[in-house]
Design an enzyme around this catalytic site. Sequence first.
Site, PDB file in Angstrom:
ATOM      1  N   ARG A  20       1.121  -1.303  -0.479  1.00 40.45           N
ATOM      2  CA  ARG A  20      -0.059   0.095   0.112  1.00 40.45           C
ATOM      3  C   ARG A  20       1.121   1.166  -0.535  1.00 40.45           C
ATOM      4  NH1 ARG A  20      -4.420  -1.742   4.240  1.00 40.45           N
ATOM      5  NH2 ARG A  20      -5.844  -3.192   3.391  1.00 40.45           N
ATOM      6  N   ILE A  59      -3.014 -25.930   9.328  1.00 41.14           N
ATOM      7  CA  ILE A  59      -3.619 -27.474   9.207  1.00 41.14           C
ATOM      8  C   ILE A  59      -3.924 -27.573   7.922  1.00 41.14           C
ATOM      9  CG2 ILE A  59      -5.879 -28.741  10.369  1.00 41.14           C
ATOM     10  CD1 ILE A  59      -5.832 -26.549  12.731  1.00 41.14           C
ATOM     11  N   GLY A  88      -0.865 -11.171  21.587  1.00 41.02           N
ATOM     12  CA  GLY A  88      -0.361 -10.711  20.032  1.00 41.02           C
ATOM     13  C   GLY A  88      -1.335 -11.905  19.068  1.00 41.02           C
ATOM     14  N   ASP A 107     -15.065 -13.860  11.738  1.00 46.79           N
ATOM     15  CA  ASP A 107     -14.285 -14.464  11.272  1.00 46.79           C
ATOM     16  C   ASP A 107     -14.147 -16.319  11.700  1.00 46.79           C
ATOM     17  OD1 ASP A 107     -11.007 -15.080  11.133  1.00 46.79           O
ATOM     18  OD2 ASP A 107     -11.452 -16.335  12.156  1.00 46.79           O
ATOM     19  N   LYS A 139     -15.261 -18.745   7.514  1.00 49.47           N
ATOM     20  CA  LYS A 139     -14.267 -20.026   7.678  1.00 49.47           C
ATOM     21  C   LYS A 139     -15.404 -21.079   7.688  1.00 49.47           C
ATOM     22  CE  LYS A 139     -10.992 -18.217  10.028  1.00 49.47           C
ATOM     23  NZ  LYS A 139     -10.254 -18.140  11.140  1.00 49.47           N
TER      24      LYS A 139
END
Length: 449
Positions: free
Chosen positions: A54, A144, A195, A209, A213
């Site tokens: 960006r 995974i 984090g 989120d 999925k």
Amino acid sequence: MSDSQNAAAGEPLRVALLGCGVVGSSVARMLVDHADDLAARVGRPLELVGIAVRRAGRDRSDLPVDPSLFTTDADSLVTRADIVIEVIGGIEPAKGLIEKAMAHGASVVSANKALLAEAGPSLYAAAAQHGVDLYYEAAVAGAIPILRPIRESLAGDDVRKVLGIVNGTTNYVLDKMDTTGMGFAEAVEQAQALGYAEADPTADVEGFDAAAKAAILASLAFHTRVSSDQVHREGITEVSAADVQAAREMDCVVKLLAICERTEAAGPDGRPAPGVSVRVHPAMIPRSHPLGGVRDAFNAVFVEADAAGQLMFYGKGAGGDPTASAVLGDVVAVARHRVGGGRGPGESAYADLPVLSMGQALTRYHISLAVADRPGVLAQVATAFAAHDVSIETVRQKVVEGEDGAPTEASLVVVTHTAPDAALSATVEALAALDTVREVTSVMRVEGA
């Protein structure tokens, strides 16, 4: 020189990288550090021809790439690549750039769960139109390997259910609430400090989120188009210490689960008809269940198939290097197709099953009630369940004493048998309206038993 070395010495495949955040940086580093191994596995070298960012001029000296590769002109970059890796996230400009890359003959590897959940069918159509690949293993559960096993390894089987912990942030928060007694806010703050959570954790803790999925998993597992707006979504912000304690008393643990299952509901003629139930919500799950022991920020997906039986996939669901590992696995796959010819699997939506509403989903409830301590209360409660055709599995009663030692009220904990969610929800409303019920203190679904 060996045959593999000869093959890997051919004309390089040009790779463009869109995005250079946590995941993009790891992808760029791995492309350079493992260049020889990747060339041997593919049969041709992979040449990084540009990295779209960006903002130009930012210090990226920690990456082992030529600074001249960084560009803000993503539109031009995608037109001169054989493989485009998209890790910028969001809907636009990612969608437009992917479509442009495909129109210029590039195969695409993406980690963009939101985009795939919203626009997967149109991207599949573009890939088919231009004869290129669309791979996105990294979009669900990081390192995974779950999408390819469902899409390819289980292609000859019938998947019945996919039950997963697919968001590391919420799993960390709920795990700390269970193991340390932390409150929700304190656990979120700790996740942010480590984090595991963004400064604004809304997408995680409100289930957005995980819902994206779940849509991807259901689409692949049941050969049916499922978008994120068709997924019933509840987050974990309302999960209380009392809920966690109630689960502990049942030898359960609270998890935010993505649940995708093929089931039956009453069709237009009243007879059972197949459908797909896709939902994300907190639920109690037995500690003895494979998902019950998933700790910290790890992810796990539990799959049930007719012939294969029960399968478990477990590992790191996020982070730069783990996600980059999944991205590079897809890059090798599509690069091999460029070298040897052919394409990977496209969209499989032939089943076209209806996506059921949450009210049609079959589940169980754990309900805690504060009730008056007098005769007839249990009979009233049982009548409310029977009126909605909900069967009771267990009832536990505990008397709460006042300061003078005299009983003032009782606590009833009811666990139901499986029933449609609409009937269970209506039962809770009926219970709350009883004059003998002082408060419905906790309601949570029970899964995996």
